[in-house]
Design an enzyme around this catalytic site. Structure first.
Site, mmCIF file in Angstrom:
data_model
loop_
_atom_site.group_PDB
_atom_site.id
_atom_site.type_symbol
_atom_site.label_atom_id
_atom_site.label_comp_id
_atom_site.label_asym_id
_atom_site.label_seq_id
_atom_site.Cartn_x
_atom_site.Cartn_y
_atom_site.Cartn_z
ATOM 1 N N THR A 24 1.032 -1.518 0.226
ATOM 2 C CA THR A 24 0.255 0.163 0.337
ATOM 3 C C THR A 24 0.868 1.287 0.005
ATOM 4 O O THR A 24 1.917 1.524 0.356
ATOM 5 C CB THR A 24 -0.854 0.033 1.423
ATOM 6 O OG1 THR A 24 -0.248 0.179 2.315
ATOM 7 C CG2 THR A 24 -1.897 -1.026 1.292
ATOM 8 N N ASP A 25 0.393 2.168 -0.356
ATOM 9 C CA ASP A 25 0.767 3.792 0.193
ATOM 10 C C ASP A 25 0.229 4.081 1.138
ATOM 11 O O ASP A 25 -0.715 3.199 1.755
ATOM 12 C CB ASP A 25 0.270 5.112 -0.887
ATOM 13 C CG ASP A 25 1.318 5.870 -0.776
ATOM 14 O OD1 ASP A 25 2.193 6.497 0.231
ATOM 15 O OD2 ASP A 25 0.960 6.904 -1.973
#
Ligand SMILES: *[C@@H]1O[C@H](CO)[C@@H](O)[C@H](O)[C@H]1NC(C)=O
Ligand SMILES: *[C@@H]1O[C@H](CO)[C@@H](O)[C@H](O)[C@H]1NC(C)=O
Ligand SMILES: *[C@@H]1O[C@H](CO)[C@@H](O)[C@H](O)[C@H]1NC(C)=O
Ligand SMILES: *[C@@H]1O[C@H](CO)[C@@H](O)[C@H](O)[C@H]1NC(C)=O
Ligand SMILES: *[C@@H]1O[C@H](CO)[C@@H](O)[C@H](O)[C@H]1NC(C)=O
Ligand SMILES: *[C@@H]1O[C@H](CO)[C@@H](O)[C@H](O)[C@H]1NC(C)=O
Ligand SMILES: *[C@@H]1O[C@H](CO)[C@@H](O)[C@H](O)[C@H]1NC(C)=O
Ligand SMILES: *[C@@H]1O[C@H](CO)[C@@H](O)[C@H](O)[C@H]1NC(C)=O
Ligand SMILES: *[C@@H]1O[C@H](CO)[C@@H](O)[C@H](O)[C@H]1NC(C)=O
Ligand SMILES: *[C@@H]1O[C@H](CO)[C@@H](O)[C@H](O)[C@H]1NC(C)=O
Length: 884
Positions: A305-306
Site C-alpha cells: 500500500t501507499d
C-alpha cells in the site's frame, strides 16, 4: 507516500469506511459514460465509474525469470508459523522502526525486518546521500543507458544504507494534466517514453541488489482529494478519496502501459495508490490488482500500500494486496487492518491460508529475486532524526541506542548526476548561435532567485517544501536531503572568474531598480526562473501539492521582462516540474536563448554551466508539450469536490488524448512540441528503411489453459492458544504485532463489525485451478505482444561542425478514426561526429501496432493503414512509410 512531519497538520480522525469493495454495482454517476468519440471500439463506450469484481486473487507461480526465486521462497515460507507469516505482510506502525516502513521480523530464522525507504531520487531522510535528477529529467535525456545508470547508482546507495526496498520509480502520475503536483517524480505523459525509462530504472535499481517499487498504481493523477483525511486538513469534507474513472481502452493504451513494461522488466514490488479507480480504492480494487496486474500482466512480485492507503482487512487481502504500510490503520492508531486481524481472519476462515501464503511467497521471492540474500546489510540510518543516538522505536520513544552511523554512500555519483543534469537540459531557442558562451564575455550578469542559494540552506525547508533559491529538487516524500547544492550562481561565477572576467548577480526578483541598472551593463544576462510543485501534504504559496497555474513563480515573468527590455542578449533558464507558459519569449528578439533544465539535483549549477559554456552539446528533448495556453492541454485537475460529501469523481473523458495527442487532435500549434530540442550542431534525416520481420500477417495466439490450483506452504494450527502474545515479549507501545490478546477471535479482533462477511466476495476463497486470460502468459502480458514485426532504420547525419547527440524518434499512426494522429513508439540517443552519419535502428513490436479490444479483452491490430514516421520531434517528421 507521505510523511506528516512534526510541524505539519496531524490528522487524528479515526472515522473510516471499513469495507469498500468493488462488488458495489451502484455507480454514483450513472451518467458518467465514456465518450464514444475517443473509443476505437464502440463497446468501450462503457460506464467507467464502476469497477467489476475479479476473484480469486491470482497466486504467483514463479513464471518467467522468477522460478529460482520462487523455489527459494517456497522453501523459506514452508517453515513459517502463522504469526511469522503475518509479520511479513504487516508494517510495525508509523515511526515504529527506523525506516519509513518496516514489516515484522522472523527472529527464529534470523530474518530481519525489511526496510522500505523513500525516494525515487535517492535515499530520503538521511545524510551523506546523493540527490539525483528527477524522473522528468531522465525522460528528457531520452537515453536508456543514463536511466539504467541512475537506477543502479540510487540502488547502490539504498543498499549501503541497509534499505531493502527503494520506493520508486514512478509512472503514476503519468502526467494527465500538466498541473499535477508529482508529475516530476515520474517521467513523461507519453506512456512509451515513461515505460522505457521506468523499466530501465527498475532494472538499474535491482541490479544493485535492492527491490524497486513501481508506483503509484494507478490513476494517481492529482494530489487534491487523494486521501479524505488529508483533504479534511484543507477544510474539505469528503467521505472518500477521489475516484479516477478510467475506461478499459484508456487504461490499457495509456496508464497501464508503463506498468506492463516494468513487470516485464522484473519489478519486484508495486505500490497501490491512495485514490479510487472507478470507485474502488486502488489498494483493494480486485479489477486493478487481481485481474490486470496479477492476472493479465502475470506479476510475480508483491503489492504494497501507499502509506495509510489501506481501507479494509479481509477485503484488501482478497482483492490482491500483499503488504500493508506502515501497518497501522492511521498513523500511530495502534490498530491494524492486518497484524492480529489477519491472524484472526485466517483462523476464522475468511482469508484462506493459500492467500496469506501467496502474500509471503511474493514478498520473499522479491527478496531473493534481486539478490537480497547476498546484498542485505544491517540498517545504519534512521529516518526520523539525524542524531547519532536516539530511539530505535521513535514514536514510542523506546530503545535508546546508536541509530545513525552517517555512512557516506555517495561514491562517485556526483559525476553521473552532473552528466544527467546536462544531458537532460533542453535547448529550446538559440538565435544566431547565442549559445554556447565562451566565458570571455565582457560582462556577465546573472538574475533570479532561482540562480542562488536558499537563505535557509539547501535543506532548510523540510522535504524541500518551499521555493527559495534555485530549484534543485521539488517537494514531498519524493525528495532527499542535499549533501550540497551547487547553484547556477556559484558555477557561473567560477566559470567567469577562471577567465578573469566580470560577474555580478542579483537574486532578489523584485529589486527592480538594481535589476535594470545591472541589465544595462551586461553583455550577456542569464535569467533563472522556476515553477515548483510537490506532494499534497505540503502547501507552498497556496499550492496544495498541485500547481494552481502554469505560469512562473516568484515574479519570474516580470523579471524576464525587466531584463529583456534592456539587454538584447538575454538567456532564460527554466527549472520546472513540468510544462509552463512561455508567453512571447520564443519570439522576443532580445531573448536569444531559452533552456529548460527541469529538476536537476545536487549538481544543478555545474550541469547548466557545462551546457552554457559548450562543454556539453545539448541533446535532450522535451518530455512534454509546451503549449501556448492552459486550455490547449485539454485536461485539467479537479480543485473543488464535485460530488457533495461523496468521493469526488474525475471522468477521464479525454481518453488517450493527453499532451501532444490532445493538441494534435485539436489541431492546436504548441510553442514547443513534445520531442523538440535543439543542439549546437544540426542533423539531417534520410534513407528510411523498413524491414519486415514477422509482419502483420503472423498469428497472435491468445493464451489459453488454466493455472495450477493454489498451493499452500506448511500447516497452520487452529489452536488460538498458539498465537497469543508471548509472555516474555517486551511490548512496544503503538507497535503492530501479529499476536492475539485473547483466545476468543472476536475479542482479539476488537472490531465492531466482526463477523460481517460482506467483505468476502463471490469466488474469492476459491483455490481451484483458474482460467488464464488471453492477454496474459508471462510477466508483462502475452509474450507474442513483444514479438518484433518490423525493424526500422534511418540515417542521421551531423551536418554541423561539432560533435553532437541527436534523438531520432519513431512515431506511428494506427490509422483508426479514434486513434491519435501519431503515437511515439521508439527512440534512440545517438552520438555523431561532425560530417559523420549514424544509423537509427528501432523495432516495432506487435503491441506497438495494436489497440485494446474491450470485447476480446486482448490486443488486436486493426485493419486501418499503419504509417510510420521518423524525425527529430513529434512535429518534425521528414521520413515516413506505410506498413504493408
Ligand atoms: C455502493 O456505493 C454507493 C455510492 O458510493 C454507496 O452509497 C453504497 O453505500 C455502496 N454500497 C456498498 C455495499 O458498499
Ligand atoms: C450526472 O449526474 C449527476 C448527478 O445526478 C449530475 O450532478 C451531473 O451534472 C450529471 N453530469 C452530466 C454530464 O450530465
Ligand atoms: C456518440 O454516440 C451518441 C449516441 O449514440 C451519438 O449521438 C453521437 O453522435 C456520437 N458521437 C460521435 C462523435 O460519434
Ligand atoms: C514479529 O516482528 C516483531 C518485530 O520485528 C518481532 O519482535 C516478533 O518477534 C516477530 N514475531 C514472530 C512470531 O516472529
Ligand atoms: C481490526 O480492524 C478493525 C477495523 O476493521 C480495527 O478497528 C481494529 O482495531 C483492528 N484490531 C486490531 C487488534 O488492530
Ligand atoms: C521562501 O519562499 C516562500 C514561498 O515559497 C516565500 O514566501 C518566502 O518569502 C521565501 N523566503 C525567503 C527567505 O526567500
Ligand atoms: C502562479 O502561481 C505562482 C506560485 O504560487 C505565483 O507566484 C504566480 O503569481 C501565479 N501566477 C498568476 C498569474 O497568478
Ligand atoms: C531590446 O533591447 C533594446 C536595448 O538593447 C531595447 O531598446 C528594446 O526595446 C528591447 N526590445 C524589446 C522587445 O524588449
Ligand atoms: C545589442 O546591444 C548592443 C549594445 O547595446 C549593440 O551593440 C548590439 O548591436 C545590439 N545587438 C543587436 C542584435 O541588436
Ligand atoms: C474474521 O476475522 C476478520 C478479521 O478480524 C473479520 O473482519 C471478519 O469479520 C471475521 N469473519 C468472520 C466470519 O468471523
Amino acid at each position: 507516500m507521505m510523511w506528516l512531519a512534526p510541524f505539519a497538520l496531524l490528522v487524528t480522525s479515526l472515522v473510516h469506511p471499513s469495507s469498500q469493495q468493488d462488488g458495489n454495482t451502484t455507480a454514483p454517476f450513472p451518467n458518467a459514460t465514456y465518450p464514444n468519440a475517443t473509443s476505437p471500439n464502440p463497446a468501450a463506450a462503457v460506464n467507467a465509474s464502476f469497477s467489476p469484481p475479479y476473484y480469486p486473487a491470482p497466486w504467483g507461480t514463479g513464471a518467467g525469470e522468477w522460478a529460482s526465486a520462487y523455489a527459494k521462497a517456497q522453501a523459506f515460507v514452508s517453515q513459517l508459523t502463522l504469526t511469522e507469516k503475518v509479520n511479513l505482510t504487516t508494517g510495525v506502525g508509523w515511526e515504529g522502526e527506523r525506516c519509513v516502513g518496516q514489516n515484522g521480523a522472523i527472529p527464529r530464522l534470523g530474518f530481519r525486518s525489511m526496510c522500505l525507504q523513500d525516494s525515487p531520487v535517492g535515499v530520503r531522510d538521511t545524510d551523506y546521500n546523493s540527490v539525483f535528477p528527477a524522473g522528468v529529467n531522465v525522460a528528457a535525456t531520452f537515453d536508456r543507458g543514463l536511466a539504467y545508470a541512475r537506477g543502479q547508482a540510487m540502488g547502490s546507495e539504498h543498499q549501503m544504507k541497509g534499505s531493502d526496498v527503494q520506493l520508486g520509480p514512478v509512472a503514476g502520475p503519468l502526467g494527465r494534466a500538466p498541473e499535477g503536483g508529482r508529475n516530476w517524480e515520474g517521467f513523461s505523459p507519453d506512456p512509451v517514453l515513461t515505460g522505457i525509462q521506468f523499466a530501465q530504472t527498475v532494472q538499474g535499481i535491482q541490479s544493485a541488489g535492492v527491490i524497486a517499487c513501481g508506483k503509484h498504481y494507478i490513476g494517481n493523477e492529482q494530489e487534491h482529494f487523494r486521501q479524505s483525511t488529508e483533504a479534511a486538513g484543507y477544510g474539505y469534507n469528503i467521505s472518500d478519496a477521489v475516484s479516477a474513472n478510467i475506461d478499459d481502452v484508456t487504461m490499457h493504451e495509456l496508464y497501464l502501459w508503463p506498468f506492463a513494461d516494468a513487470v516485464r522488466a522484473g519489478v519486484a514490488s508495486i505500490m497501490c495508490s491512495y485514490n479510487q479507480v472507478n470507485n474502488s480504492y486502488a489498494c483493494q480494487n480486485s479489477h486493478m490488482l487481481n485481474y490486470l496486474l496479477k492476472g493479465e500482466l502475470d506479476y510475480q512480485g508483491f503489492v504494497v500500500t501507499d502509506w495509510q492507503g489501506q481501507h479494509s482487512g479481509v477485503g484488501s487481502a482478497l482483492a490482491g494486496l500483499d503488504m500493508t504500510m506502515p501497518g497501522d490503520t492511521l498513523f500511530n492508531s495502534g490498530q491494524s487492518y492486518w497484524g492480529a486481524n489477519l491472524t484472526v481472519a485466517v483462523l476464522n476462515g475468511t482469508v484462506p491460508q493459500w492467500r496469506l501464503d501467496d502474500m509471503c511467497i511474493r514478498i520473499i521471492a522479491a527478496w531473493y529475486y534481486v539478490g537480497r540474500d547476498n546484498a542485505s546489510i544491517p540498517i545504519n540510518f534512521d529516518a526520523w532524526t539525524t542524531d547519532t543516538y536516539g530511539y530505535q522505536h521513535f514514536f514510542a520513544k523506546e530503545g535508546y541506542t546508536l541509530i545513525n552511523e552517517h555512512v557516506d554512500v555517495r561514491q562517485e555519483h556526483a559525476d553521473l548526476i552532473r552528466q544527467i543534469g546536462s544531458a537532460s537540459t533542453v535547448l529550446l531557442k538559440n538565435t544566431n548561435n547565442a549559445l554556447p558562451l565562451t566565458g570571455k564575455e565582457k560582462f556577465t550578469a546573472v538574475f533570479g532567485d532561482d540562480a542562488g542559494d536558499n537563505p535557509y540552506g539547501p535543506n532548510g525547508c523540510p522535504d524541500r517544501g518551499c521555493d527559495n533559491g534555485t530549484l534543485g529538487m521539488a517537494w514531498g516524500s519524493g525528495s532527499a536531503n542535499f549533501p550540497y547544492l551547487v547553484t547556477p550562481e556559484t558555477a557561473i561565477q567560477n566559470e567567469i572568474l577562471s577567465n578573469n572576467g566580470v560577474f555580478q548577480s542579483i537574486t532578489n526578483n523584485f529589486a527592480g531598480m538594481q535589476i535594470q541598472q545591472l541589465a544595462s551593463q551586461a553583455s550577456v544576462a542569464i535569467v533563472f526562473v522556476n515553477a515548483d510543485s510537490g506532494e499534497g501534504y505540503i502547501t507552498v504559496d497556496g499550492n496544495e501539492g498541485d500547481r494552481n497555474n502554469l505560469t512562473l513563480w516568484d515574479g519570474g515573468d516580470v523579471l524576464i521582462q525587466n531584463v529583456s527590455a534592456i539587454c538584447n542578449n538575454t538567456i532564460v533558464v527554466i527549472h520546472s516540474t513540468g510544462p509552463l507558459l512561455l508567453g512571447n519569449y520564443s519570439t522576443n528578439p532580445n531573448i536569444t536563448a531559452i533552456l529548460w533544465a527541469g529538476i536537476p539535483g545536487e549538481q544543478s549549477g555545474n550541469s547548466i554551466a557545462d551546457v552554457l559554456y559548450g562543454r556539453v552539446n545539448p541533446g535532450a528533448k522535451l518530455p512534454f508539450t509546451l503549449a501556448g495556453a492552459r486550455e490547449d492541454y485539454g485536461t485539467d485537475l479537479l480543485y473543488i469536490p464535485n460530488n457533495g460529501k461523496g468521493a469526488p469523481q474525475i471522468a477521464f473523458t479525454e481518453g488517450v488524448f493527453i499532451d501532444y495527442r490532445a493538441l494534435d487532435r485539436a489541431n492546436v500549434t504548441p510553442i514547443y512540441e513534445f520531442g523538440y530540442g535543439l543542439s549546437y550542431t544540426t542533423f539531417s534525416y534520410s534513407n528510411l528503411q523498413v524491414k519486415t520481420v514477422l509482419g502483420m500477417n503472423g498469428t497472435y495466439t491468445p493464451t489459453t489453459g488454466s493455472t495450477p490450483p493454489a498451493p499452500t506452504y506448511g500447516t497452520v494450527s487452529n489452536n488460538t492458544a498458539d498465537y497469543q502474545f508471548p509472555s516474555n515479549l517486551t511490548y512496544v507501545p503503538y507497535y503492530i504485532y501479529p499476536y492475539l490478546n485473547s483466545t476468543t477471535l472476536s475479542t482479539a479482533a476488537n472490531s465492531s463489525d466482526y463477523g460481517d462477511n460482506s467483505d468476502v466476495p463471490l469466488n474469492s476463497q476459491n483455490s481451484s485451478s483458474q482460467p488464464l486470460l488471453p492477454a496474459s502468459g508471462a510477466p508483462g502480458g502475452n509474450p507474442e505482444l513483444y514479438d518484433v514485426l518490423y525493424e526500422v532504420t534511418a540515417t542521421i547525419t551531423n551536418t554541423g561542425s561539432i560533435a553532437g547527440e541527436e534523438v531520432p524518434q519513431l512515431y506511428i499512426s494506427l490509422g483508426g478514426p479514434y486513434d491519435p494522429n501519431i503515437v511515439l513508439r521508439n527512440f534512440e540517443r545517438l552520438s555523431i561526429q561532425p560530417g559523420m552519419s549514424a544509423t537509427f535502428t528501432a523495432d516495432i513490436t506487435r503491441r506497438d501496432l495494436s489497440n485494446w479490444d474491450t470485447v476480446a479483452q486482448n490486443w488486436a491490430i486493426s485493419s486501418y493503414t499503419k504509417t510510420i514516421y521518423v524525425g527529430s520531434s513529434s512535429r518534425k517528421l521528414p521520413l515516413s512509410a506505410t506498413l504493408s
